[in-house]
Design a protein around this motif. Sequence first.
Motif, short mmCIF file in Angstrom:
data_model
loop_
_atom_site.label_atom_id
_atom_site.label_comp_id
_atom_site.label_asym_id
_atom_site.label_seq_id
_atom_site.Cartn_x
_atom_site.Cartn_y
_atom_site.Cartn_z
N LYS A 15 -1.71 -3.31 -8.41
CA LYS A 15 -1.40 -2.47 -7.26
C LYS A 15 -2.60 -1.63 -6.86
O LYS A 15 -3.52 -1.40 -7.68
CB LYS A 15 -0.22 -1.55 -7.57
CG LYS A 15 -0.49 -0.54 -8.67
CD LYS A 15 0.74 0.33 -8.93
CE LYS A 15 0.45 1.38 -10.02
NZ LYS A 15 1.61 2.26 -10.28
N ASN A 46 -0.05 -1.73 -0.64
CA ASN A 46 0.64 -2.56 -1.63
C ASN A 46 1.63 -3.54 -1.00
O ASN A 46 2.03 -4.51 -1.65
CB ASN A 46 1.35 -1.67 -2.66
CG ASN A 46 0.35 -1.05 -3.63
OD1 ASN A 46 -0.51 -1.74 -4.17
ND2 ASN A 46 0.44 0.26 -3.82
N VAL A 86 0.26 -7.12 -1.18
CA VAL A 86 -0.06 -7.74 -2.47
C VAL A 86 0.74 -9.02 -2.68
O VAL A 86 0.23 -10.01 -3.20
CB VAL A 86 0.17 -6.74 -3.62
CG1 VAL A 86 0.02 -7.42 -4.98
CG2 VAL A 86 -0.80 -5.56 -3.51
#
Length: 483
Positions: A461, A469, A472
């Motif tokens: 993260k 995030n 991701v």
Amino acid sequence: MGLNIISRRHFLGRTAGLAAGAFAGPNLLLRGQNSASKKLNLAVIGANGKGQSDTQGVTLDHNIVALVDVDMNRLNEAAKKREDHHVKSGQAAPAAPKLYQDFRKMFDEMANEIDGVIISTPDHTHYVAAMHAIKHNKHVCVQKPLCNYIGEVRELHQAAKTAKITTQMGNQGRTMEGQRLAKEWIEQGAIGTLKEIRLWTNRPIWPQGPLVKKAAECPANLDWDLWLSSEAKEPYFEFEIPEGMSGKRGNSLHPFNWRGWWQFGSGALGDMGCHIMDATFSILGQLIPERIDATSSPISDTCAPVWSDLVYHMPAGKHGALKVSWNDGSKDGKPNKPEISPHMTSELAKKAFEKASSGMMFIGTEGTVFEGEAYCGSPVIYNEERYTQVRLDMKAGKIKKTETRSVMPNNPQGEWAHHIVNGGLPSSNFDYSCPLTEFVLLGNLAVRAQQSVQWDKQGMKVSNAEAPNKFVSRPAYRDGWKA
């Protein structure tokens, strides 16, 4: 060869009782064969374009038992090209492979006939296709980047390790002599102390920047629903080409322009980073950056920028802490390149730098390792006097070859197949290429966030901001696609 028109659902209903046979171990079809005569049965998903050249890396030595492509025209063309390649190479025409548009149906019907799978599709399908192959214990060779989300890279890596299969990413520079030489030179002091690395590419050579979708009629030869794969269902679309941007490659995503769309590709960085950053990643000891700074031309929620400038702040490891810069695209009609190294002062050096549309400079206190191509296949050292001395030192054995060489330079698919048969690890096996892909995709994370990001590798993260995030992991998968 025509497609079998039995539906996937009907086939599953008829063959549920045979499912166990499809999950045989990865080397089942090789048992009892003499090592010298082992021929793998391979399937290629994404049969034309890059898939065609990947096929040529293995087809003369192994059996291609299935080709998969969502575009029927390209699928039939790929089969014909493969046949022509055999004939031009002085071999008899090979047995015709089975042809499919849906790789899931291929696995349903003939998983027990396949040893390994080559995946050369758009980025967004790498993960789902590879995970289906791994579910069936098949060896996998996946084009770069392995995935276009870091979360998928991590899952793919773990699945492959659990399955104990032979893996490879299709970044050919990793198999080449030049990358190994550059590492040996730098580690053995040929350019003094390494202080900085500068990387660049002229990509994108396809439309990027904020692009506007427009409704269009889907070509009859393309199964758009299969092309979308695990992405949310939406009508076929093309896009408007912005004023001043080249329309040379058309305005459809298929078969090439998907690269500029976050949903389907990874932009210029994802397309070329696994090549151009490869030597850097190896030389720096496969470290992950502590922070990435990013500036770029305007982006959108859907598309990557026309240009970007990145700085990777690398921790100390084999070398001292240093910066790795990345430049891509064009600014004001000029290539977005870094400044030339201070060691490259001769006319020869200046011309080499000017000519290099992609490349890398490893700048030390006493010299620079320069490569004017993406793969680090033929690096040189500047200044020229220092390069002469390094070559003399190599001849005298003062600079030694310490890196393991590839058994098949410039052929990652062939190398992968060799190691399936003979054991050992391919050069870009997932233990290496998954962290490399993460290294590359961290730059896209910073670009999409439009800010500096600090990466918590253990927690997977961004630690200095929450908003990035969301980039991701892939937000969602359509039902029926995730293995």
